[in-house]
Scaffold this motif. Sequence first.
Motif, PDB file in Angstrom:
ATOM      1  N   ASP A   2       0.814  -1.212   0.000  1.00 19.06           N
ATOM      2  CA  ASP A   2       0.000   0.000   0.000  1.00 19.06           C
ATOM      3  C   ASP A   2       0.850   1.266   0.000  1.00 19.06           C
ATOM      4  N   ARG A   3       1.998   1.210   0.619  1.00 18.36           N
ATOM      5  CA  ARG A   3       2.820   2.417   0.761  1.00 18.36           C
ATOM      6  C   ARG A   3       4.190   2.208   0.149  1.00 18.36           C
ATOM      7  N   GLN A   4       4.225   2.048  -1.135  1.00 21.38           N
ATOM      8  CA  GLN A   4       5.498   1.881  -1.813  1.00 21.38           C
ATOM      9  C   GLN A   4       5.781   3.101  -2.677  1.00 21.38           C
ATOM     10  N   PRO A   5       7.042   3.416  -2.887  1.00 19.23           N
ATOM     11  CA  PRO A   5       7.351   4.569  -3.728  1.00 19.23           C
ATOM     12  C   PRO A   5       6.997   4.264  -5.180  1.00 19.23           C
ATOM     13  N   LYS A   6       6.401   5.239  -5.829  1.00 23.29           N
ATOM     14  CA  LYS A   6       6.036   5.073  -7.231  1.00 23.29           C
ATOM     15  C   LYS A   6       5.868   6.441  -7.870  1.00 23.29           C
ATOM     16  N   PHE A   7       5.982   6.453  -9.181  1.00 23.90           N
ATOM     17  CA  PHE A   7       5.731   7.672  -9.933  1.00 23.90           C
ATOM     18  C   PHE A   7       4.282   7.695 -10.377  1.00 23.90           C
ATOM     19  N   LYS A   8       3.621   8.804 -10.207  1.00 22.89           N
ATOM     20  CA  LYS A   8       2.258   8.970 -10.704  1.00 22.89           C
ATOM     21  C   LYS A   8       2.326   9.703 -12.039  1.00 22.89           C
ATOM     22  N   PRO A   9       1.384   9.402 -12.947  1.00 17.32           N
ATOM     23  CA  PRO A   9       1.413  10.047 -14.251  1.00 17.32           C
ATOM     24  C   PRO A   9       1.433  11.572 -14.140  1.00 17.32           C
ATOM     25  N   GLN A  10       2.225  12.206 -14.985  1.00 17.83           N
ATOM     26  CA  GLN A  10       2.348  13.651 -15.089  1.00 17.83           C
ATOM     27  C   GLN A  10       2.818  14.329 -13.797  1.00 17.83           C
ATOM     28  N   SER A  11       3.511  13.568 -12.973  1.00 16.03           N
ATOM     29  CA  SER A  11       4.069  14.193 -11.767  1.00 16.03           C
ATOM     30  C   SER A  11       5.541  14.541 -12.015  1.00 16.03           C
ATOM     31  N   GLU A  12       6.118  15.240 -11.064  1.00 19.01           N
ATOM     32  CA  GLU A  12       7.508  15.660 -11.198  1.00 19.01           C
ATOM     33  C   GLU A  12       8.446  14.555 -10.744  1.00 19.01           C
ATOM     34  N   SER A  13       9.661  14.578 -11.295  1.00 18.71           N
ATOM     35  CA  SER A  13      10.670  13.607 -10.921  1.00 18.71           C
ATOM     36  C   SER A  13      12.034  14.281 -10.920  1.00 18.71           C
ATOM     37  N   ARG A  14      12.793  14.062  -9.868  1.00 13.66           N
ATOM     38  CA  ARG A  14      14.148  14.588  -9.840  1.00 13.66           C
ATOM     39  C   ARG A  14      15.114  13.630 -10.521  1.00 13.66           C
ATOM     40  N   PHE A  15      14.648  12.420 -10.816  1.00 14.58           N
ATOM     41  CA  PHE A  15      15.493  11.407 -11.419  1.00 14.58           C
ATOM     42  C   PHE A  15      15.851  11.751 -12.867  1.00 14.58           C
ATOM     43  N   PHE A  16      14.854  12.247 -13.640  1.00 14.67           N
ATOM     44  CA  PHE A  16      15.079  12.550 -15.053  1.00 14.67           C
ATOM     45  C   PHE A  16      15.444  14.016 -15.232  1.00 14.67           C
ATOM     46  N   ALA A  17      16.298  14.284 -16.198  1.00 15.56           N
ATOM     47  CA  ALA A  17      16.800  15.638 -16.424  1.00 15.56           C
ATOM     48  C   ALA A  17      15.687  16.628 -16.765  1.00 15.56           C
ATOM     49  N   ASP A  18      14.631  16.157 -17.463  1.00 18.00           N
ATOM     50  CA  ASP A  18      13.562  17.086 -17.829  1.00 18.00           C
ATOM     51  C   ASP A  18      12.557  17.291 -16.700  1.00 18.00           C
ATOM     52  N   ASN A  20      10.210  15.296 -15.582  1.00 16.49           N
ATOM     53  CA  ASN A  20       8.914  14.625 -15.754  1.00 16.49           C
ATOM     54  C   ASN A  20       9.027  13.131 -15.503  1.00 16.49           C
ATOM     55  N   THR A  21       7.949  12.519 -14.995  1.00 17.45           N
ATOM     56  CA  THR A  21       7.931  11.060 -14.844  1.00 17.45           C
ATOM     57  C   THR A  21       7.531  10.372 -16.137  1.00 17.45           C
ATOM     58  N   ASP A  22       6.680  11.024 -16.931  1.00 16.08           N
ATOM     59  CA  ASP A  22       6.242  10.432 -18.198  1.00 16.08           C
ATOM     60  C   ASP A  22       7.402  10.404 -19.172  1.00 16.08           C
ATOM     61  N   ARG A  23       7.588   9.252 -19.829  1.00 13.75           N
ATOM     62  CA  ARG A  23       8.672   9.100 -20.772  1.00 13.75           C
ATOM     63  C   ARG A  23       8.105   8.879 -22.162  1.00 13.75           C
ATOM     64  N   PRO A  24       8.711   9.440 -23.181  1.00 14.96           N
ATOM     65  CA  PRO A  24       8.251   9.182 -24.551  1.00 14.96           C
ATOM     66  C   PRO A  24       8.600   7.755 -24.961  1.00 14.96           C
ATOM     67  N   ASN A  25       7.813   7.202 -25.887  1.00 19.09           N
ATOM     68  CA  ASN A  25       8.100   5.865 -26.392  1.00 19.09           C
ATOM     69  C   ASN A  25       9.385   5.901 -27.209  1.00 19.09           C
TER      70      ASN A  25
END
Length: 183
Positions: A2-18, A20-25
Amino acid sequence: MDRQPKFKPQSESRFFADGNTDRPNPANVVARGRSVEADARFLGEDDHMYRGYSGALGLPDNTQWLRGFPEDVDVSQTFLQRGQERFTIFCAPCHGALGDGNGITKQYGMGATPTFHSDRIRDMAEGEIFNTITNGRNTMFGYADKIQPADRWAIVAYVRALQRAQQGTVDDVPAANRSELGL
């Protein structure tokens, strides 16, 4: 779980340079289990096969209902038997086994169900009948979510067979087969 780390659609991420959590195909990606050739069928892009017409959707003056059957449809004895099976399951309760509008639902007070033997329906293009099965009409609901397109075409073929059986004459029987009628 129930309480695991995850990315939600269209949320921010410090992991990716841009950020965004959403990634292009990736380039040239194809969905699993599909091929590029199957895209047209998967998307139902063939208006005749999947819609029964050609022309602009929602503009009846530009719509040309398909007369006959799509090129992909092989009307055979097996195809008609499949149509009869599907008709018996989905159509006969209202339209009756003969397509005369005297199904079991009439005994329970359901409104008038059209007969397939009226001039109006006999003169309809096959594509318009297919569209009626797909989307419904008046009090009839659509069956697009219950009957596959090929089976809807099989039902149309079976309806045409019912109509021909009702309106047929001895002249419709080939001369070589007339002796089988016992006339």
